[in-house]
Design an enzyme around this catalytic site. Sequence first.
Site, PDB file in Angstrom:
ATOM      1  N   ASN A 121       4.209   8.399  11.692  1.00  0.00           N
ATOM      2  CA  ASN A 121       3.095   9.049  10.997  1.00  0.00           C
ATOM      3  C   ASN A 121       2.193   9.716  12.041  1.00  0.00           C
ATOM      4  O   ASN A 121       1.532   9.021  12.808  1.00  0.00           O
ATOM      5  CB  ASN A 121       2.335   7.978  10.198  1.00  0.00           C
ATOM      6  CG  ASN A 121       1.188   8.547   9.382  1.00  0.00           C
ATOM      7  OD1 ASN A 121       0.790   9.696   9.562  1.00  0.00           O
ATOM      8  ND2 ASN A 121       0.643   7.737   8.494  1.00  0.00           N
ATOM      9  N   HIS A 133       3.200  14.610   3.291  1.00  0.00           N
ATOM     10  CA  HIS A 133       2.728  13.812   4.423  1.00  0.00           C
ATOM     11  C   HIS A 133       3.784  12.757   4.740  1.00  0.00           C
ATOM     12  O   HIS A 133       4.509  12.307   3.862  1.00  0.00           O
ATOM     13  CB  HIS A 133       1.391  13.166   4.042  1.00  0.00           C
ATOM     14  CG  HIS A 133       0.886  12.229   5.084  1.00  0.00           C
ATOM     15  ND1 HIS A 133       0.790  12.581   6.397  1.00  0.00           N
ATOM     16  CD2 HIS A 133       0.466  10.936   5.008  1.00  0.00           C
ATOM     17  CE1 HIS A 133       0.331  11.556   7.092  1.00  0.00           C
ATOM     18  NE2 HIS A 133       0.128  10.546   6.274  1.00  0.00           N
ATOM     19  N   CYS A 139      -5.160  12.200   7.070  1.00  0.00           N
ATOM     20  CA  CYS A 139      -3.795  12.658   6.758  1.00  0.00           C
ATOM     21  C   CYS A 139      -3.785  13.898   5.855  1.00  0.00           C
ATOM     22  O   CYS A 139      -2.764  14.584   5.748  1.00  0.00           O
ATOM     23  CB  CYS A 139      -3.004  11.543   6.091  1.00  0.00           C
ATOM     24  SG  CYS A 139      -2.915  10.088   7.130  1.00  0.00           S
TER      25      CYS A 139
HETATM   26  O1  UT7 Z   1      -1.110   7.839   6.409  1.00  0.00           O
HETATM   27  C1  UT7 Z   1      -2.077   7.158   5.710  1.00  0.00           C
HETATM   28  C2  UT7 Z   1      -1.540   6.498   4.547  1.00  0.00           C
HETATM   29  N1  UT7 Z   1      -0.796   5.319   4.900  1.00  0.00           N
HETATM   30  C3  UT7 Z   1       0.071   4.831   4.046  1.00  0.00           C
HETATM   31  O2  UT7 Z   1       0.262   5.440   3.028  1.00  0.00           O
HETATM   32  C4  UT7 Z   1       0.761   3.532   4.361  1.00  0.00           C
HETATM   33  C5  UT7 Z   1       0.849   2.705   3.102  1.00  0.00           C
HETATM   34  N2  UT7 Z   1       1.446   1.400   3.251  1.00  0.00           N
HETATM   35  C6  UT7 Z   1       2.721   1.172   3.679  1.00  0.00           C
HETATM   36  O3  UT7 Z   1       3.427   2.105   4.018  1.00  0.00           O
HETATM   37  C7  UT7 Z   1       3.261  -0.229   3.639  1.00  0.00           C
HETATM   38  O4  UT7 Z   1       2.367  -1.054   2.940  1.00  0.00           O
HETATM   39  C8  UT7 Z   1       3.523  -0.842   5.040  1.00  0.00           C
HETATM   40  C9  UT7 Z   1       4.714  -0.143   5.690  1.00  0.00           C
HETATM   41  C10 UT7 Z   1       2.313  -0.681   5.912  1.00  0.00           C
HETATM   42  C11 UT7 Z   1       3.877  -2.323   4.925  1.00  0.00           C
HETATM   43  O5  UT7 Z   1       4.961  -2.527   4.053  1.00  0.00           O
HETATM   44  P1  UT7 Z   1       4.871  -3.653   2.920  1.00  0.00           P
HETATM   45  O6  UT7 Z   1       6.188  -3.676   2.282  1.00  0.00           O
HETATM   46  O7  UT7 Z   1       3.694  -3.321   2.057  1.00  0.00           O
HETATM   47  O8  UT7 Z   1       4.673  -4.962   3.766  1.00  0.00           O
HETATM   48  P2  UT7 Z   1       3.465  -6.006   3.734  1.00  0.00           P
HETATM   49  O9  UT7 Z   1       2.219  -5.417   4.265  1.00  0.00           O
HETATM   50  O10 UT7 Z   1       3.402  -6.583   2.386  1.00  0.00           O
HETATM   51  O11 UT7 Z   1       3.950  -7.091   4.760  1.00  0.00           O
HETATM   52  C12 UT7 Z   1       5.096  -7.884   4.526  1.00  0.00           C
HETATM   53  C13 UT7 Z   1       5.309  -8.884   5.648  1.00  0.00           C
HETATM   54  C14 UT7 Z   1       4.071  -9.694   6.010  1.00  0.00           C
HETATM   55  O12 UT7 Z   1       4.507 -11.032   6.245  1.00  0.00           O
HETATM   56  P3  UT7 Z   1       4.391 -12.160   5.089  1.00  0.00           P
HETATM   57  O13 UT7 Z   1       2.925 -12.254   4.782  1.00  0.00           O
HETATM   58  O14 UT7 Z   1       5.193 -11.657   3.937  1.00  0.00           O
HETATM   59  O15 UT7 Z   1       4.967 -13.356   5.754  1.00  0.00           O
HETATM   60  C15 UT7 Z   1       3.596  -9.093   7.312  1.00  0.00           C
HETATM   61  O16 UT7 Z   1       2.939 -10.031   8.139  1.00  0.00           O
HETATM   62  O17 UT7 Z   1       5.695  -8.228   6.862  1.00  0.00           O
HETATM   63  C16 UT7 Z   1       4.884  -8.681   7.952  1.00  0.00           C
HETATM   64  N3  UT7 Z   1       4.727  -7.593   8.902  1.00  0.00           N
HETATM   65  C17 UT7 Z   1       5.643  -7.285   9.846  1.00  0.00           C
HETATM   66  N4  UT7 Z   1       6.826  -7.846  10.158  1.00  0.00           N
HETATM   67  C18 UT7 Z   1       7.527  -7.264  11.147  1.00  0.00           C
HETATM   68  C19 UT7 Z   1       3.707  -6.686   8.990  1.00  0.00           C
HETATM   69  N5  UT7 Z   1       3.953  -5.819   9.982  1.00  0.00           N
HETATM   70  C20 UT7 Z   1       5.136  -6.156  10.521  1.00  0.00           C
HETATM   71  C21 UT7 Z   1       5.924  -5.633  11.565  1.00  0.00           C
HETATM   72  N6  UT7 Z   1       7.113  -6.224  11.830  1.00  0.00           N
HETATM   73  N7  UT7 Z   1       5.549  -4.540  12.269  1.00  0.00           N
END
Ligand code: UT7
Length: 343
Positions: A300, A270, A115
Amino acid sequence: MEKTRSVIRGVGHNVPTQVVTNNDLAKFMDTSDEWIVERTGIRERRFVEPGTTTSDLALPAVQMACERAGVEPRDCDMIIAATLSPDYFFPGIGTVLQSKLAMNHVPALDLRAQCSGLIYGLATADAYIRAGMGKRILLVCSEVQSPILELSNRGRDMAVLFGDGAGALVIEAQPCLNGETPSSKNSVRGIIDSAMGSDGSGAQQLFLKAPGSTTKGFLTQESLDSGDIHPKMDGRVVFKNAVTRMLEVATTVLERNGVSPGEIDLVLPHQANLRINDAVREKLGVSQERVFNNIQKYGNTTAATIPICMSEAVEQGKLKEGNLVLTLAFGAGFTWGCNLIRW
Ligand code: UT7
């Protein structure tokens, strides 16, 4: 020797025509438009038609950048190409583009900074130009990521984030009249400063494992079955690191150039997550209208995000000659960095 500066003469972009909405993805996995918009800001992304390669996607972006610069690709004396999704495992897309663009037998340098590709690429082009080793450099950032995503429940955490896209820049050497280099204190156009960092202890927090030399046999049936051929991420760890490092590197560059956040005309960050960009913007103290985001439309697109933002900002009249511009990125590696530019 007369001092030279690096001026961005032209910028272009290209995205596939196929729009994939959040609701389209919800047909393949348990997800929803509401979840994706709330967590990331993404509403839709673009996917290539099967068979379109990363170098193919880049060609119209290069064409646009060259037209805006008033040059032909063959007028460039070097290619720098940044991608994590090349046409082949090797060689990189730099040489492939050299041939497709009918360029001379110029050096083709492939960069793997994910990225942060645009930032590393711009810093490298600037260093070559300042050292007198390049007069006009083509920087290409292109990604075809849709084929490596796992469109299923197992892959949903990554699959909803990424899209395909390409951007290109023509960067040209210009003399520094009276020895005056670009700075935040004058109106001389060019790249003022760049800073980059990395932390390989985060390599496995965001990576695609196979094919690779850590896999015995390079690519095995087990790699296919386990999903090692798809990208994996610890989202929360990456999120925290992204905010911390982007803020840190931006502060370093602004301080050492005597720039207060209020003096920046446009930040081109980014596009990984709207919440990351909002957090960094708020902590930096830059107002909302001075940050360009388009993640809503494209998701992204990794190395291509910043040049696509640049090109659209030019088209929309939000990026004008004389503006003080800050690029800012964080990505897999981990890598991060920023460039300060007098546009
Ligand atoms: O470009 C390179 C750099 N990348 C980044 O900077 C990305 C950095 N990270 C993020 O942007 C965020 O962490 C995410 C968007 C990837 C995720 O958001 P989050 O608020 O951190 O969510 P999480 O990973 O804590 O997941 C929350 C819940 C989980 O369920 P439980 O364990 O709380 O029951 C996941 O299983 O959301 C669930 N989940 C989804 N639900 C619906 C994960 N993916 C999905 C999905 N749809 N696509």
